[in-house]
Design a protein around this motif. Structure first.
Motif, short mmCIF file in Angstrom:
data_model
loop_
_atom_site.label_atom_id
_atom_site.label_comp_id
_atom_site.label_asym_id
_atom_site.label_seq_id
_atom_site.Cartn_x
_atom_site.Cartn_y
_atom_site.Cartn_z
N UNK A 326 11.55 -1.97 -29.34
CA UNK A 326 12.35 -3.17 -29.10
C UNK A 326 12.02 -3.80 -27.76
N UNK A 327 11.63 -2.98 -26.79
CA UNK A 327 11.23 -3.53 -25.50
C UNK A 327 9.99 -4.40 -25.66
N UNK A 328 9.08 -3.96 -26.56
CA UNK A 328 7.87 -4.73 -26.80
C UNK A 328 8.21 -6.11 -27.36
N UNK A 329 9.19 -6.15 -28.28
CA UNK A 329 9.63 -7.43 -28.84
C UNK A 329 10.20 -8.31 -27.73
N UNK A 330 11.01 -7.68 -26.84
CA UNK A 330 11.60 -8.44 -25.75
C UNK A 330 10.55 -9.04 -24.84
N UNK A 331 9.50 -8.27 -24.57
CA UNK A 331 8.41 -8.76 -23.71
C UNK A 331 7.70 -9.94 -24.37
N UNK A 332 7.49 -9.87 -25.70
CA UNK A 332 6.84 -10.97 -26.41
C UNK A 332 7.69 -12.24 -26.35
N UNK A 333 9.02 -12.06 -26.48
CA UNK A 333 9.89 -13.22 -26.40
C UNK A 333 9.86 -13.83 -25.00
N UNK A 334 9.80 -12.96 -23.98
CA UNK A 334 9.70 -13.48 -22.63
C UNK A 334 8.38 -14.23 -22.44
N UNK A 335 7.33 -13.75 -23.13
CA UNK A 335 6.06 -14.45 -23.06
C UNK A 335 6.18 -15.86 -23.61
N UNK A 336 6.97 -16.00 -24.68
CA UNK A 336 7.20 -17.33 -25.23
C UNK A 336 7.94 -18.20 -24.22
N UNK A 337 8.89 -17.60 -23.50
CA UNK A 337 9.65 -18.36 -22.53
C UNK A 337 8.77 -18.87 -21.38
N UNK A 338 7.70 -18.14 -21.09
CA UNK A 338 6.79 -18.60 -20.05
C UNK A 338 6.15 -19.94 -20.43
N UNK A 339 6.12 -20.24 -21.72
CA UNK A 339 5.58 -21.51 -22.20
C UNK A 339 6.68 -22.50 -22.55
N UNK A 340 7.89 -22.28 -22.03
CA UNK A 340 8.99 -23.22 -22.27
C UNK A 340 8.53 -24.62 -21.85
N UNK A 341 8.56 -25.59 -22.76
CA UNK A 341 7.94 -26.90 -22.48
C UNK A 341 8.64 -27.72 -21.40
N UNK A 342 9.84 -27.30 -21.00
CA UNK A 342 10.58 -28.12 -20.03
C UNK A 342 10.72 -27.42 -18.68
N UNK A 343 9.96 -26.37 -18.45
CA UNK A 343 9.96 -25.72 -17.14
C UNK A 343 9.51 -26.72 -16.08
#
Length: 401
Positions: A326-343
């Motif tokens: 589950x930690x791996x899934x969390x890391x992948x989701x955080x990776x998606x957040x790094x590409x948040x289009x409105x950062x």
């Protein structure tokens, strides 16, 4: 066998022959080594397979004559492989002639392929009564790929004679084709502009393409619009401003429920701002642009904090195997957040008009101060306002990353 059955086989053989012709130009043939013999053998075999097409298709007459000359030169070269001085000199002359004729052959084959491809594109988009979406998308992508090879005067003449631009424009503007086909046709229009701006920019500005793209209001259509703004620059932005199209893009950013469309609208706004005049940017601000950007920027931070909290909880669980997965899934989701289009979108907005070409220096300063004022009004806390203002003034804040 009818023409539709013949063409794929003919096209396959001609593509192979084109490659073999290119190889003949790039491989020196002072003597017939095994590699060079293989190249010549391949070429002659393909030529034999094409004989029936060459003798029956009048559109291949010039190619047939060039191939006959090239075959003669290759046979002569193969017959002069001793080591005497005269043979050596003859081989150098023959090599030059072979390279020159092979270049002509390659160009003639490409011209035939282009002609057939354009005829097929017109047939699929205009003449076919069926609505085969996959076939339409396929021929459009092939057309875009060909245009991406760079300018070719003969190809341009074929495109203009076939009225390809207006066919594509009709598909985008008023056809009953699927959204996917309309978007791909729009990409082909952008590819034409990239192929030759001098010819096709005017047609985009005078036609209904831009209005159609905004009316479609999909992720793909807004992406194409952004690409066109990047290619055409100020003239297109001025045209959009005079027709009220910029505010329609702002509306997509403000009110769409689709994150992909919002992100595409954001990138389009940033491209517009780079070339926009003061009046256009002021109109954006009056529409509540800065408040929306602050809200979107805050949403990204909030989501990242939530995901970090969930990841910490996962790491503290007793079952190590489950935690690792589950930690791996969390890391992948955080990776998606790094590409948040409105950062850092407020800062990106400011940077675009500061680096752009639509404003005077004094206008840039005035707009920046007005944006900072609106940031303070839109922020939910003093800390948020301070963070965004500092980022706009001094660069990216660590709180936002």
């Amino acid at each position: 066998m009818d023409e539709k059955q013949d063409n794929p086989n003919k096209l396959r053989l001609l593509e192979g022959l084109k490659k073999a012709s290119r190889d003949l130009q790039s491989i020196p043939i002072p003597l017939c080594s095994k590699t060079n013999l293989s190249t010549i053998t391949t070429f002659l075999q393909l030529l034999t397979q094409l004989d029936s097409f060459l003798s029956t298709d009048p559109t291949l007459f010039n190619l047939s004559r060039s191939l006959s000359n090239l075959k003669t030169q290759l046979n002569n070269l193969q017959n002069s492989q001793d080591y005497c001085l005269i043979s050596f000199i003859y081989r150098q002359i023959a090599n030059y002639e072979i390279s020159k004729i092979a270049s002509t052959v390659e160009a003639q084959i490409q011209a035939w392929i282009d002609q057939e491809s354009i005829k097929n594109l017109v047939r699929v988009l205009v003449e076919d009564v069926g609505d085969d979406e996959e076939e339409k998308v396929k021929v459009l992508i092939q057309f875009e790929d060909r245009l991406s090879n760079g300018f070719d005067r003969d190809l341009q003449e074929m495109i203009l004679k076939s009225k390809i631009f207006f066919i594509l424009e009709s598909v985008v503007f008023k056809s009953k084709c699927s959204k996917r086909v309309c978007e791909e046709s729009a990409r082909a229009i952008a590819a034409l502009v990239r192929f030759n701006k001098d010819v096709f920019v005017g047609q985009v500005l005078m036609g209904p393409t831009i209005e159609a793209l905004i009316s479609i209001s999909s992720y793909g259509s807004i992406q194409v619009l952004t690409s066109l703004i990047n290619l055409i620059r100020s003239p297109l932005v001025y045209e959009m401003e005079s027709n009220g199209y910029i505010l329609r893009i702002i509306s997509l950013l403000m009110s769409s429920n689709d994150l992909l469309i919002q992100s595409a609208a954001m990138e389009c706004v940033l491209e517009i701002v780079h070339f926009a005049r003061k009046e256009a940017i002021e109109a954006m601000l009056e529409e509540g642009m800065i408040k929306k950007l602050v809200d979107l920027q805050r949403l990204g931070i909030e989501r990242e904090l939530i995901e970090m909290s969930e990841l910490d909880e996962d790491e503290n669980r007793g079952n190590s195997e489950e935690t690792e997965s589950e930690a791996k899934i969390g890391i992948e989701e955080r990776g998606l957040m790094e590409n948040w289009p409105f950062t850092s979108c407020v800062t990106r907005f400011v940077v675009q008009f500061e680096m752009g070409e639509g404003l005077e220096k004094g206008e840039k300063r005035q707009l920046k101060q007005e944006i900072l004022r609106r940031v303070r009004e839109a922020s939910v806390s003093e800390a948020e306002a301070t963070s965004i203002v500092a980022e706009v003034l001094w660069g990216s804040s660590p709180l936002l990353h």
